[in-house]
Design an enzyme around this catalytic site. Structure first.
Site, PDB file in Angstrom:
ATOM      1  N   GLU A  61      32.439 118.553  36.532  1.00 12.24           N
ATOM      2  CA  GLU A  61      33.083 119.525  37.410  1.00 12.24           C
ATOM      3  C   GLU A  61      32.021 120.144  38.314  1.00 12.24           C
ATOM      4  OE1 GLU A  61      35.302 122.350  35.122  1.00 12.24           O
ATOM      5  OE2 GLU A  61      36.451 120.808  34.056  1.00 12.24           O
ATOM      6  N   ILE A  81      34.214 111.782  40.263  1.00 12.73           N
ATOM      7  CA  ILE A  81      34.947 110.893  39.361  1.00 12.73           C
ATOM      8  C   ILE A  81      35.018 109.482  39.949  1.00 12.73           C
ATOM      9  CG2 ILE A  81      37.076 110.543  38.071  1.00 12.73           C
ATOM     10  CD1 ILE A  81      35.368 113.085  37.369  1.00 12.73           C
ATOM     11  N   TYR A 114      32.800 125.295  23.582  1.00 12.50           N
ATOM     12  CA  TYR A 114      32.804 123.829  23.644  1.00 12.50           C
ATOM     13  C   TYR A 114      33.571 123.192  22.490  1.00 12.50           C
ATOM     14  CZ  TYR A 114      29.132 123.758  20.041  1.00 12.50           C
ATOM     15  OH  TYR A 114      28.416 123.902  18.875  1.00 12.50           O
ATOM     16  N   TYR A 161      34.209 117.108  22.547  1.00 11.18           N
ATOM     17  CA  TYR A 161      32.786 117.186  22.867  1.00 11.18           C
ATOM     18  C   TYR A 161      31.982 116.177  22.056  1.00 11.18           C
ATOM     19  CZ  TYR A 161      31.803 119.796  18.522  1.00 11.18           C
ATOM     20  OH  TYR A 161      31.647 120.156  17.210  1.00 11.18           O
ATOM     21  N   GLY A 213      27.019 104.573  26.921  1.00 14.64           N
ATOM     22  CA  GLY A 213      27.091 104.341  28.360  1.00 14.64           C
ATOM     23  C   GLY A 213      25.725 104.284  29.015  1.00 14.64           C
ATOM     24  N   GLY A 252       8.590  93.594  54.787  1.00 13.34           N
ATOM     25  CA  GLY A 252       8.166  94.053  56.109  1.00 13.34           C
ATOM     26  C   GLY A 252       9.333  94.552  56.937  1.00 13.34           C
ATOM     27  N   GLY A 253       9.295  94.292  58.224  1.00 10.65           N
ATOM     28  CA  GLY A 253      10.308  94.810  59.141  1.00 10.65           C
ATOM     29  C   GLY A 253      11.721  94.421  58.769  1.00 10.65           C
ATOM     30  N   GLU A 268      25.336 109.871  34.316  1.00 12.18           N
ATOM     31  CA  GLU A 268      25.344 109.678  32.851  1.00 12.18           C
ATOM     32  C   GLU A 268      24.088 110.250  32.203  1.00 12.18           C
ATOM     33  OE1 GLU A 268      27.026 106.301  31.023  1.00 12.18           O
ATOM     34  OE2 GLU A 268      28.213 105.737  32.778  1.00 12.18           O
ATOM     35  N   SER A 289      17.385 112.169  34.560  1.00 20.07           N
ATOM     36  CA  SER A 289      16.128 111.805  33.903  1.00 20.07           C
ATOM     37  C   SER A 289      15.569 112.958  33.080  1.00 20.07           C
ATOM     38  CB  SER A 289      15.104 111.356  34.952  1.00 20.07           C
ATOM     39  OG  SER A 289      15.482 110.115  35.520  1.00 20.07           O
TER      40      SER A 289
END
Length: 430
Positions: free
Chosen positions: A173, A205, A226, A280, A290, A387-388, A411, A414
């Site tokens: 959310e 989503i 929770y 939860y 996942g 390269g280019g 998910e 880091s």
């Protein structure tokens, strides 16, 4: 020494029996029989991590051929138009890539988790936008229903999810990203308990426009914080669901990412997945799996980059020498290949741990973290090596460069992966 040797062997045998027993409990007799060879466990216990069973290799080959023959010619068109073509989604279903772990009795392929990740990897090698649809569908929604769904829910949804119905995972959310359980979406029970009303807005989503069913997380008892979060299977045709415009994204453009609004959406109690207030737990468990799927996607991106860069560097000459033959270049792509291989081993190891019923959370976080870093380096270096032309849309390198960045975000960012790894390390050293 003669007395010690038998005693030592007895200990080894006992440990081995316990390990095999743990392993066997994770598989059916049919699965165990298919894995067993005259020389031991094929690619599972005695074999290297990069050796796969016959079923796994056949599945991987099928995904690779489909991606190269059918998907690749459509990649640029879908990226430009920011939508998946219907024939691509149909192809995923026709080849069994949308019901890989669903049991055969429900019309699925009955494959293992490793097979699913190999398919995600091969499709990502061509178009990560298509792979993410299959990844979310297989590793999140399908498995959630397989693990915690009632027999009625399995009978209703699994055959459709394997055959023709795309699913969507509705968790995030506006104010609950990494802090996922700060969600505001509520599920209010009616006075007689005959239904719940879902109200709230979900953000970011994936698969929303294509979805036939949403796995929605909402709080059925906000007073419990929770511990009130509950999972609901919501038919996309339910009255009160509004799907917003797809976000204009840096990468994965063909994969639609939309806000989804639930306005007094009526849901019967029979559509609660598992138990009230346990959502939860389900969310945490399924996202751990996942993350391995996302790692497979990132490895596919990294390999896709090499698929573009290596032939080009071996063919193009400067100063009378192929670019790939300059020692400075050799060191760079050799280093990258080593990192990709390390990420592969980490991914396949996490898959096997999960399949054996062994702890894999730390390994899943590690490989999700590391593979996203490797994919970013691969995409960046590929553009430099080309390269280019690498900076143009003549090749798909620039698309991989855009697509890979989200690997360090969705998910679990880091930083969240690092936090998870650190917490588990502290437990090990206490």
């Amino acid at each position: 020494k003669q007395q010690t040797k038998p005693f030592f062997l007895m200990i080894v045998a006992a440990v081995s029996r316990n390990a095999v027993a743990t392993f066997c409990r994770s598989y059916s007799i049919r699965q165990l029989s298919s894995m067993m060879t005259s020389e031991g466990w094929d690619g599972i216990v005695s074999g290297p991590l990069t050796a796969f069973s016959e079923d796994e290799q056949m599945t991987r080959d099928a995904a690779k051929q489909w991606a190269q023959d059918k998907l690749k010619p459509l990649v640029r068109k879908m990226d430009d138009e920011c939508k998946l073509l219907p024939e691509v989604i149909e192809g995923l279903f026709q080849h069994g890539f949308m019901g890989m772990e669903i049991e055969e009795e429900y019309g699925g392929s009955g494959l293992n988790f490793t097979s699913a990740c190999l398919v995600i990897e091969e499709i990502s090698r061509v178009d990560p936008s298509v792979a993410i649809l299959a990844d979310i569908h297989n590793t999140l929604t399908n498995n959630a229903i397989r693990f915690w769904g009632s027999s009625t829910q399995k009978d209703r949804w699994l055959p459709r999810l394997a055959k023709d119905t795309v699913s969507s995972f509705a968790l995030s959310e506006a104010n609950s990203g990494s802090d996922a359980f700060a969600m505001k979406t509520t599920a209010t029970p009616s006075k007689d308990g005959s239904y719940y009303l879902l109200n709230g807005s979900k953000l970011w989503i994936s698969n929303a426009p294509e979805a036939g069913v949403f796995l929605v997380f909402a709080n059925a008892n906000p007073e419990k914080a929770y511990k009130g979060i509950t999972s609901f299977l919501v038919d996309s045709n339910s009255e009160g669901i509004t799907i917003g415009k797809p976000e204009k994204k840096l990468g994965l453009r063909a994969s639609a990412t939309c806000p989804v609004i639930f306005d007094n959406v009526k849901v019967d109690p029979e559509n609660i997945l598992g138990d009230i207030g346990e959502g939860y737990k389900y969310c945490i468990n399924i996202l751990n799996e996942g993350r391995i799927g996302i790692a497979a996607q990132q490895i596919g991106i990294a390999k896709g980059c090499l698929d573009i860069a290596m032939p080009y560097m071996m063919d193009r000459t400067q100063f009378g020498t192929a670019i790939a033959d300059f020692q400075g270049m050799q060191h760079q792509y050799a280093q990258l290949a080593t990192e990709i291989h390390a990420a592969e081993l980490m991914t396949y190891n996490a898959c096997r741990l999960k399949e054996c019923g062994l702890p894999f959370i730390k390994q899943a976080s590690m490989v999700k973290l590391y593979s996203s870093q490797v994919a970013e380096r691969a995409a960046s270096k590929t553009i430099e090596w080309l390269g280019g032309i690498g900076f143009t849309q003549d090749l798909l390198a620039e698309k991989f460069y855009r697509d890979c960045k989200v690997g360090s975000i969705y998910e679990g960012t880091s930083n969240i992966q690092l936090q998870t790894i650190a917490k588990l390390m502290q437990k090990e050293y206490r």
